[in-house]
Design a protein around this motif. Structure first.
Motif, PDB file in Angstrom:
ATOM      1  N   ILE A   8       4.004  14.826  -5.682  1.00  0.00           N
ATOM      2  CA  ILE A   8       3.455  16.185  -5.562  1.00  0.00           C
ATOM      3  C   ILE A   8       2.326  16.217  -4.537  1.00  0.00           C
ATOM      4  O   ILE A   8       2.267  17.109  -3.675  1.00  0.00           O
ATOM      5  N   GLU A   9       1.427  15.233  -4.605  1.00  0.00           N
ATOM      6  CA  GLU A   9       0.319  15.163  -3.635  1.00  0.00           C
ATOM      7  C   GLU A   9       0.837  15.023  -2.212  1.00  0.00           C
ATOM      8  O   GLU A   9       0.298  15.641  -1.285  1.00  0.00           O
ATOM      9  N   LEU A  10       1.849  14.205  -2.027  1.00  0.00           N
ATOM     10  CA  LEU A  10       2.414  13.999  -0.691  1.00  0.00           C
ATOM     11  C   LEU A  10       2.912  15.320  -0.111  1.00  0.00           C
ATOM     12  O   LEU A  10       2.650  15.636   1.058  1.00  0.00           O
ATOM     13  N   GLU A  11       3.620  16.090  -0.912  1.00  0.00           N
ATOM     14  CA  GLU A  11       4.161  17.357  -0.430  1.00  0.00           C
ATOM     15  C   GLU A  11       3.058  18.385  -0.195  1.00  0.00           C
ATOM     16  O   GLU A  11       3.087  19.118   0.794  1.00  0.00           O
ATOM     17  N   GLU A  12       2.081  18.427  -1.093  1.00  0.00           N
ATOM     18  CA  GLU A  12       1.036  19.456  -0.996  1.00  0.00           C
ATOM     19  C   GLU A  12      -0.014  19.129   0.062  1.00  0.00           C
ATOM     20  O   GLU A  12      -0.422  19.998   0.834  1.00  0.00           O
ATOM     21  N   ASN A  13      -0.491  17.878   0.076  1.00  0.00           N
ATOM     22  CA  ASN A  13      -1.606  17.497   0.942  1.00  0.00           C
ATOM     23  C   ASN A  13      -1.184  16.737   2.196  1.00  0.00           C
ATOM     24  O   ASN A  13      -1.989  16.561   3.108  1.00  0.00           O
ATOM     25  N   GLY A  14       0.044  16.235   2.213  1.00  0.00           N
ATOM     26  CA  GLY A  14       0.522  15.463   3.358  1.00  0.00           C
ATOM     27  C   GLY A  14       0.283  13.980   3.224  1.00  0.00           C
ATOM     28  O   GLY A  14       0.677  13.201   4.093  1.00  0.00           O
ATOM     29  N   PHE A  15      -0.362  13.557   2.111  1.00  0.00           N
ATOM     30  CA  PHE A  15      -0.613  12.136   1.895  1.00  0.00           C
ATOM     31  C   PHE A  15      -0.908  11.897   0.422  1.00  0.00           C
ATOM     32  O   PHE A  15      -1.240  12.827  -0.333  1.00  0.00           O
ATOM     33  N   SER A  16      -0.781  10.648   0.008  1.00  0.00           N
ATOM     34  CA  SER A  16      -1.182  10.233  -1.334  1.00  0.00           C
ATOM     35  C   SER A  16      -1.494   8.747  -1.295  1.00  0.00           C
ATOM     36  O   SER A  16      -0.806   7.978  -0.610  1.00  0.00           O
ATOM     37  N   ILE A  17      -2.521   8.325  -2.015  1.00  0.00           N
ATOM     38  CA  ILE A  17      -2.900   6.912  -2.091  1.00  0.00           C
ATOM     39  C   ILE A  17      -2.434   6.357  -3.431  1.00  0.00           C
ATOM     40  O   ILE A  17      -2.793   6.879  -4.490  1.00  0.00           O
ATOM     41  N   VAL A  18      -1.611   5.316  -3.366  1.00  0.00           N
ATOM     42  CA  VAL A  18      -1.029   4.716  -4.569  1.00  0.00           C
ATOM     43  C   VAL A  18      -1.580   3.299  -4.693  1.00  0.00           C
ATOM     44  O   VAL A  18      -1.294   2.436  -3.855  1.00  0.00           O
ATOM     45  N   GLU A  19      -2.355   3.056  -5.710  1.00  0.00           N
ATOM     46  CA  GLU A  19      -3.034   1.765  -5.856  1.00  0.00           C
ATOM     47  C   GLU A  19      -2.160   0.735  -6.577  1.00  0.00           C
ATOM     48  O   GLU A  19      -1.273   1.084  -7.352  1.00  0.00           O
ATOM     49  N   GLU A  20      -2.434  -0.537  -6.298  1.00  0.00           N
ATOM     50  CA  GLU A  20      -1.899  -1.684  -7.038  1.00  0.00           C
ATOM     51  C   GLU A  20      -0.375  -1.696  -7.130  1.00  0.00           C
ATOM     52  O   GLU A  20       0.205  -1.929  -8.181  1.00  0.00           O
ATOM     53  N   ILE A  21       0.278  -1.474  -5.989  1.00  0.00           N
ATOM     54  CA  ILE A  21       1.736  -1.587  -5.953  1.00  0.00           C
ATOM     55  C   ILE A  21       2.154  -3.055  -5.846  1.00  0.00           C
ATOM     56  O   ILE A  21       3.068  -3.514  -6.533  1.00  0.00           O
ATOM     57  N   PHE A  22       1.481  -3.793  -4.985  1.00  0.00           N
ATOM     58  CA  PHE A  22       1.807  -5.211  -4.790  1.00  0.00           C
ATOM     59  C   PHE A  22       0.785  -6.088  -5.497  1.00  0.00           C
ATOM     60  O   PHE A  22      -0.423  -5.892  -5.357  1.00  0.00           O
ATOM     61  N   GLN A  23       1.271  -7.049  -6.270  1.00  0.00           N
ATOM     62  CA  GLN A  23       0.407  -8.018  -6.929  1.00  0.00           C
ATOM     63  C   GLN A  23      -0.007  -9.092  -5.926  1.00  0.00           C
ATOM     64  O   GLN A  23       0.575  -9.218  -4.849  1.00  0.00           O
ATOM     65  N   GLN A  24      -1.016  -9.895  -6.287  1.00  0.00           N
ATOM     66  CA  GLN A  24      -1.553 -10.885  -5.351  1.00  0.00           C
ATOM     67  C   GLN A  24      -0.485 -11.865  -4.878  1.00  0.00           C
ATOM     68  O   GLN A  24      -0.432 -12.227  -3.701  1.00  0.00           O
ATOM     69  N   GLU A  25       0.392 -12.292  -5.775  1.00  0.00           N
ATOM     70  CA  GLU A  25       1.452 -13.226  -5.387  1.00  0.00           C
ATOM     71  C   GLU A  25       2.370 -12.616  -4.349  1.00  0.00           C
ATOM     72  O   GLU A  25       2.795 -13.280  -3.388  1.00  0.00           O
ATOM     73  N   GLU A  26       2.679 -11.334  -4.507  1.00  0.00           N
ATOM     74  CA  GLU A  26       3.544 -10.634  -3.544  1.00  0.00           C
ATOM     75  C   GLU A  26       2.829 -10.464  -2.205  1.00  0.00           C
ATOM     76  O   GLU A  26       3.445 -10.631  -1.134  1.00  0.00           O
ATOM     77  N   LEU A  27       1.544 -10.142  -2.252  1.00  0.00           N
ATOM     78  CA  LEU A  27       0.755 -10.038  -1.024  1.00  0.00           C
ATOM     79  C   LEU A  27       0.708 -11.374  -0.300  1.00  0.00           C
ATOM     80  O   LEU A  27       0.826 -11.429   0.936  1.00  0.00           O
ATOM     81  N   ASN A  28       0.532 -12.447  -1.060  1.00  0.00           N
ATOM     82  CA  ASN A  28       0.468 -13.783  -0.455  1.00  0.00           C
ATOM     83  C   ASN A  28       1.739 -14.106   0.316  1.00  0.00           C
ATOM     84  O   ASN A  28       1.684 -14.704   1.398  1.00  0.00           O
ATOM     85  N   LYS A  29       2.894 -13.712  -0.209  1.00  0.00           N
ATOM     86  CA  LYS A  29       4.160 -13.968   0.479  1.00  0.00           C
ATOM     87  C   LYS A  29       4.209 -13.262   1.827  1.00  0.00           C
ATOM     88  O   LYS A  29       4.643 -13.831   2.833  1.00  0.00           O
ATOM     89  N   MET A  30       3.760 -11.997   1.851  1.00  0.00           N
ATOM     90  CA  MET A  30       3.772 -11.241   3.105  1.00  0.00           C
ATOM     91  C   MET A  30       2.775 -11.820   4.106  1.00  0.00           C
ATOM     92  O   MET A  30       3.093 -11.993   5.288  1.00  0.00           O
ATOM     93  N   VAL A  31       1.578 -12.114   3.627  1.00  0.00           N
ATOM     94  CA  VAL A  31       0.549 -12.664   4.514  1.00  0.00           C
ATOM     95  C   VAL A  31       0.967 -14.037   5.034  1.00  0.00           C
ATOM     96  O   VAL A  31       0.795 -14.344   6.229  1.00  0.00           O
ATOM     97  N   ASP A  32       1.543 -14.875   4.180  1.00  0.00           N
ATOM     98  CA  ASP A  32       2.012 -16.200   4.620  1.00  0.00           C
ATOM     99  C   ASP A  32       3.082 -16.059   5.690  1.00  0.00           C
ATOM    100  O   ASP A  32       3.093 -16.823   6.670  1.00  0.00           O
ATOM    101  N   PHE A  33       3.979 -15.089   5.517  1.00  0.00           N
ATOM    102  CA  PHE A  33       5.038 -14.860   6.508  1.00  0.00           C
ATOM    103  C   PHE A  33       4.425 -14.461   7.844  1.00  0.00           C
ATOM    104  O   PHE A  33       4.809 -14.982   8.905  1.00  0.00           O
ATOM    105  N   ILE A  34       3.476 -13.547   7.812  1.00  0.00           N
ATOM    106  CA  ILE A  34       2.818 -13.072   9.032  1.00  0.00           C
ATOM    107  C   ILE A  34       2.086 -14.211   9.737  1.00  0.00           C
ATOM    108  O   ILE A  34       2.183 -14.369  10.964  1.00  0.00           O
ATOM    109  N   GLU A  35       1.374 -15.004   8.971  1.00  0.00           N
ATOM    110  CA  GLU A  35       0.616 -16.103   9.572  1.00  0.00           C
ATOM    111  C   GLU A  35       1.535 -17.204  10.091  1.00  0.00           C
ATOM    112  O   GLU A  35       1.276 -17.789  11.155  1.00  0.00           O
TER     113      GLU A  35
END
Length: 229
Positions: A8-35
């Protein structure tokens, strides 16, 4: 998680902030791949070049749930970029909309304008319908706040079509400015037509983002990065 509020926020305001979608282990996988792959400050055609990263992103239960809530079965990936605003980077990005799409072929069609060719990658501004039916997921790999160049947006500006940003442009006339602080692991949902900007970084911290755009409209010149999810 219930993502109805974010839709609803996305449609009304054009954006929405969604917290804590990725856990630390999941973030580590992405960051390790990038590095491991020594990403530069900006990497385009990200999932064309690194399809393994798509698998890592979509391993996340919450990301898949959010994607399913925001995008129905007609949507597909239309663009993927990685970028970083590294520590104490001295550039800012002024207010703009994300108007250009990446395409395979240059075909002159009514409603398509402002062609570009950046290092062999074709871009064009499409008809409004394409942009109105697109949505961006910005995956934050680091905390983002005003010290390291988080986004500022003009709420509801996505409803005004293409806005001329020239010497007469004044953000104060376009609506309410919002500073978008986001903790790592969070996602910012955004409409491409939303006016957004970012300041210089005065922090020692990076601001790494995986930027994914999705659309449900076909185009005559074919999408360069189309991937069915």
């Amino acid at each position: 998680m219930d993502f109805n509020r974010d839709k609803i926020e996305l449609e009304e305001n054009g954006f929405s902030i969604v917290e804590e979608i990725f856990q630390q282990e999941e973030l580590n996988k992405m960051v390790d791949f990038i590095e491991t792959h020594n990403f530069d400050f900006s990497e385009r055609q990200l999932l064309n070049r690194f399809p393994e990263l798509q698998n890592i992103i979509f391993e996340s239960k919450y990301f898949k749930e959010l994607y399913s809530k925001i995008c129905d079965g007609k949507y597909f990936l239309s663009k993927a970029i990685y970028f970083n605003k590294p520590s104490k980077s001295n550039w800012f990005v002024s207010y703009h909309q994300d108007l250009s799409i990446s395409v395979k072929n240059k075909t002159e069609e009514q409603g398509y304008s402002s062609w570009t060719n950046k290092k062999g990658q074709l871009g064009v501004i499409p008809p409004l319908k394409i942009l109105e039916n697109s949505v961006t997921f910005r995956i934050h790999l680091d905390d983002a706040d005003k010290t390291n160049g988080c986004l500022k947006v003009i709420s509801k500006s996505h409803n005004k079509g293409i806005i001329r940003v020239d010497t007469n442009f004044n953000a104060n006339n376009e609506g309410q400015e919002v500073t978008c602080n986001i903790a790592k692991g969070g996602i910012m949902l955004m409409k491409p037509l939303l006016l957004h900007a970012s300041q210089k970084s005065i922090s020692e911290n990076d601001r790494r983002v995986i930027h994914l755009e999705f659309c449900n409209q076909e185009i005559p010149m074919e999408w360069l990065e189309k991937k069915v999810i």
